[in-house]
Design a protein around this motif. Structure first.
Motif, PDB file in Angstrom:
ATOM      1  N   UNK A  92       0.778  -1.302  -0.178  1.00  0.00           N
ATOM      2  CA  UNK A  92       0.131  -0.032   0.097  1.00  0.00           C
ATOM      3  C   UNK A  92       0.948   1.314  -0.214  1.00  0.00           C
ATOM      4  N   UNK A  93       1.992   1.169   0.777  1.00  0.00           N
ATOM      5  CA  UNK A  93       2.825   2.422   1.152  1.00  0.00           C
ATOM      6  C   UNK A  93       4.324   2.452   0.320  1.00  0.00           C
ATOM      7  N   UNK A  94       4.700   1.450   0.075  1.00  0.00           N
ATOM      8  CA  UNK A  94       5.895   1.390  -0.385  1.00  0.00           C
ATOM      9  C   UNK A  94       6.988   1.032   0.369  1.00  0.00           C
ATOM     10  N   UNK A  95       6.580   1.063   1.869  1.00  0.00           N
ATOM     11  CA  UNK A  95       7.571   0.979   2.912  1.00  0.00           C
ATOM     12  C   UNK A  95       6.715   0.529   4.005  1.00  0.00           C
ATOM     13  N   UNK A  96       7.583   0.144   5.090  1.00  0.00           N
ATOM     14  CA  UNK A  96       7.006  -0.392   6.359  1.00  0.00           C
ATOM     15  C   UNK A  96       7.429   0.907   7.340  1.00  0.00           C
ATOM     16  N   UNK A  97       6.335   1.396   8.330  1.00  0.00           N
ATOM     17  CA  UNK A  97       6.725   2.196   9.327  1.00  0.00           C
ATOM     18  C   UNK A  97       6.881   1.632  10.519  1.00  0.00           C
ATOM     19  N   UNK A  98       8.415   1.424  10.496  1.00  0.00           N
ATOM     20  CA  UNK A  98       8.705   0.870  12.009  1.00  0.00           C
ATOM     21  C   UNK A  98       8.298   1.265  13.321  1.00  0.00           C
ATOM     22  N   UNK A  99       8.526   2.611  13.360  1.00  0.00           N
ATOM     23  CA  UNK A  99       8.188   3.163  14.866  1.00  0.00           C
ATOM     24  C   UNK A  99       6.405   3.064  15.189  1.00  0.00           C
ATOM     25  N   UNK A 100       5.914   3.084  13.878  1.00  0.00           N
ATOM     26  CA  UNK A 100       4.618   2.921  14.142  1.00  0.00           C
ATOM     27  C   UNK A 100       4.261   1.381  14.536  1.00  0.00           C
ATOM     28  N   UNK A 101       4.842   0.466  13.948  1.00  0.00           N
ATOM     29  CA  UNK A 101       4.822  -0.817  14.256  1.00  0.00           C
ATOM     30  C   UNK A 101       5.180  -1.271  15.683  1.00  0.00           C
ATOM     31  N   UNK A 102       6.150  -0.689  16.133  1.00  0.00           N
ATOM     32  CA  UNK A 102       6.476  -0.987  17.574  1.00  0.00           C
ATOM     33  C   UNK A 102       5.546  -0.193  18.510  1.00  0.00           C
ATOM     34  N   UNK A 103       4.938   1.069  18.232  1.00  0.00           N
ATOM     35  CA  UNK A 103       4.103   1.788  18.877  1.00  0.00           C
ATOM     36  C   UNK A 103       2.806   1.136  19.333  1.00  0.00           C
ATOM     37  N   UNK A 104       2.426   0.362  18.017  1.00  0.00           N
ATOM     38  CA  UNK A 104       1.066  -0.355  18.188  1.00  0.00           C
ATOM     39  C   UNK A 104       1.355  -1.838  18.827  1.00  0.00           C
ATOM     40  N   UNK A 105       2.310  -2.386  18.693  1.00  0.00           N
ATOM     41  CA  UNK A 105       2.805  -3.446  19.705  1.00  0.00           C
ATOM     42  C   UNK A 105       2.654  -3.071  21.317  1.00  0.00           C
ATOM     43  N   UNK A 106       3.173  -2.249  21.337  1.00  0.00           N
ATOM     44  CA  UNK A 106       3.496  -1.451  23.062  1.00  0.00           C
ATOM     45  C   UNK A 106       2.110  -1.240  23.283  1.00  0.00           C
ATOM     46  N   UNK A 107       1.238  -0.678  22.589  1.00  0.00           N
ATOM     47  CA  UNK A 107      -0.030  -0.244  23.234  1.00  0.00           C
ATOM     48  C   UNK A 107      -0.956  -1.484  23.331  1.00  0.00           C
ATOM     49  N   UNK A 108      -0.679  -2.623  22.594  1.00  0.00           N
ATOM     50  CA  UNK A 108      -1.431  -3.827  22.404  1.00  0.00           C
ATOM     51  C   UNK A 108      -0.826  -4.708  23.693  1.00  0.00           C
ATOM     52  N   UNK A 109       0.268  -4.700  23.672  1.00  0.00           N
ATOM     53  CA  UNK A 109       0.882  -5.817  24.634  1.00  0.00           C
ATOM     54  C   UNK A 109       1.064  -5.357  26.177  1.00  0.00           C
ATOM     55  N   UNK A 110       1.424  -4.162  26.166  1.00  0.00           N
ATOM     56  CA  UNK A 110       2.013  -3.627  27.745  1.00  0.00           C
ATOM     57  C   UNK A 110       0.826  -3.512  28.691  1.00  0.00           C
ATOM     58  N   UNK A 111      -0.449  -2.887  28.490  1.00  0.00           N
ATOM     59  CA  UNK A 111      -1.342  -2.614  29.304  1.00  0.00           C
ATOM     60  C   UNK A 111      -1.856  -4.257  30.234  1.00  0.00           C
ATOM     61  N   UNK A 112      -2.346  -5.193  29.197  1.00  0.00           N
ATOM     62  CA  UNK A 112      -2.560  -6.393  30.014  1.00  0.00           C
ATOM     63  C   UNK A 112      -1.472  -6.932  30.649  1.00  0.00           C
ATOM     64  N   UNK A 113      -0.264  -6.939  30.122  1.00  0.00           N
ATOM     65  CA  UNK A 113       0.920  -7.093  30.714  1.00  0.00           C
ATOM     66  C   UNK A 113       1.132  -6.761  32.309  1.00  0.00           C
ATOM     67  N   UNK A 114       1.065  -5.475  32.103  1.00  0.00           N
ATOM     68  CA  UNK A 114       1.523  -4.648  33.571  1.00  0.00           C
ATOM     69  C   UNK A 114       0.312  -4.755  34.564  1.00  0.00           C
ATOM     70  N   UNK A 115      -0.987  -4.926  33.994  1.00  0.00           N
ATOM     71  CA  UNK A 115      -1.970  -5.295  34.991  1.00  0.00           C
ATOM     72  C   UNK A 115      -1.887  -6.514  35.656  1.00  0.00           C
ATOM     73  N   UNK A 116      -1.496  -7.703  34.892  1.00  0.00           N
ATOM     74  CA  UNK A 116      -1.554  -8.979  35.066  1.00  0.00           C
ATOM     75  C   UNK A 116      -0.282  -9.137  36.180  1.00  0.00           C
ATOM     76  N   UNK A 117       0.757  -8.409  35.778  1.00  0.00           N
ATOM     77  CA  UNK A 117       1.865  -8.538  36.744  1.00  0.00           C
ATOM     78  C   UNK A 117       1.596  -7.858  38.126  1.00  0.00           C
TER      79      UNK A 117
END
Length: 432
Positions: A94-119
């Motif tokens: 679609x865009x001719x490139x991968x937006x790596x910072x956005x990729x990591x930001x999405x992962x952080x907002x998906x993974x960290x909240x449940x992880x931190x609460x569970x811990x």
């Protein structure tokens, strides 16, 4: 462990040009309809998540001798690689490139909240004396910073983290893989390598990991946990899923009405037989080396047919509403279930010795926890992830076609949000 990914629905009708392009593939035609979500794009995956997390909970509930709970980690790893690679190919087209910072930001907002609460729950229970284990700054840091696998292998003297949190080793394996993989994909796609060439390169990496496992197994002082928990010995389980997405992605070959042919059934049966052999053959060298490679190869036809023939009688149950809902809860279930089990074992030993009571109770508590997160926590972070999704392509580029080893699939206006799936198995309980 697999990914909990979101591909948002299509909220606009495609242009005539986009529709014509989308019509060139089965997936493109499907995406021409509005309000298409993840399950419509890649059916059966939520159901596979549900089955896998149930296997894990059963294994931790005292049935490990008959339920191969540790096999769940391979399934989740494979699913993660397949799904994220599919979305990366779509974004690059679609865009001719991968937006790596956005990729990591999405992962952080998906993974960290449940992880931190569970811990937080696990550490609070330990502090209150309701859960065994220990509380140390270095143990907590290893878990939050995705170093839990190597910390447990080489640095943990014991009793430095709450019981039930040893499962976080598998999240570490995934994050180590995804530190490198998006950068590698950016480089290779930017060099105009075809998906099949990238898949061949990943195949060589899988062979290298297998050779490394053989080397370790025959090295002095080897211990079996070294090959089971370490990232350098398990990343091929993720890479096999990536290879399927690159070489023969089933997303554009959906056959909603056509039945599987006799050769396809034979291939699926052979894959099932290979998986069974990988579970019942107990030779120690095989289990620490070829087992993971055989499972990765055998999962390829299983995933391929589960997506392509999602409406067949065999795979239709994976796409029932309640099964898919359980699949969407799988990450949170995975994070909390073993903490629940260990707390029950400490405070209600009469139940702990009865798997037929422990399993349903632990599953019920874990599902309620996951449902509460989905209702109360997840919507807020889903909005944050929205801000880091790649922008919609221009109308003329609304549909993309990615060549995979002679097949094409189209992802029209799909917008990925990268998250994570549970990584089953437990440093304390699902080793075998």
């Amino acid at each position: 462990m697999t990914e909990i990914l979101e591909i948002n629905g299509l909220h606009e009708a495609p242009t005539a040009a986009a529709s014509a392009t989308a019509g060139s593939s089965a997936l493109g035609a499907t995406l021409a309809n509005a309000q298409i979500g993840t399950s419509a794009l890649l059916p059966s995956l939520d159901g596979i998540r549900a089955v896998s997390v149930l296997i894990v909970v059963l294994g931790h509930s005292g049935l490990q001798a008959i339920i191969p709970g540790g096999f769940g980690v391979t399934i989740f790893f494979f699913l993660s690689g397949f799904l994220i690679t599919t979305l990366m190919l779509a974004e690059h087209e679609r865009h001719g490139a991968l937006d790596i910072p956005r990729f990591y930001a999405r992962r952080a907002f998906r993974l960290m909240p449940p992880l931190l609460l569970s811990l937080a729950i696990a550490y609070a229970l330990t502090a209150a004396g309701a859960l065994d284990g220990g509380i140390t700054a270095k143990g907590l840091a290893a878990q939050i910073l995705y170093f839990a696998n190597y910390y447990g292998l080489f640095f943990d003297p014991g009793n430095t983290v709450p019981d039930g949190t040893g499962i976080l080793w598998s999240l570490a394996v995934e994050e180590h893989f995804y530190i490198v993989y998006p950068l590698l994909m950016t480089l290779l796609l930017g060099a105009a390598l075809r998906p099949r060439a990238i898949g061949a390169l990943l195949g060589l990496i899988c062979l290298g990991v297998l050779a490394w496992r053989f080397h370790l197994v025959h090295s002095p002082g080897f211990f079996s946990d070294r090959t089971y928990y370490a990232s350098d010995t398990r990343i091929d389980s993720i890479a096999y899923g990536c290879i399927l997405a690159l070489l023969l992605n089933p997303a554009g070959q959906r056959s909603p009405s056509g039945p599987m042919s006799a050769p396809q059934w034979a291939l699926l049966g052979g894959a099932a037989a290979a998986l069974l052999i990988s579970l019942v053959y107990r030779d120690p060298v095989f289990r620490e080396t070829l087992r993971y490679s055989l499972q990765g190869l055998a999962l390829m036809p299983v995933f391929y047919f589960a997506v392509r023939f999602a409406q067949s009688p065999l795979f239709r149950p994976l796409n029932r509403t309640w099964v898919m809902t359980l699949g969407t809860y799988s990450y949170a279930i995975y994070l909390i279930h073993n903490v629940v089990i260990r707390a029950i074992e400490k405070n209600a030993p009469g139940i702990a010795g009865k798997p037929y009571l422990l399993f349903p109770l632990a599953l019920l508590v874990s599902v309620l926890y996951a449902a509460a997160l989905e209702r109360l926590i997840e919507p807020h972070f889903r909005k944050l992830r929205q801000q880091f999704r790649p922008p919609l392509a221009a109308p003329a580029a609304a549909s993309i076609s990615t060549q995979t080893a002679g097949d094409s699939f189209s992802l029209a206006r799909a917008r990925p949000s990268i998250g994570n799936v549970p990584q089953p198995a437990n440093a304390a309980g699902l080793r075998k």
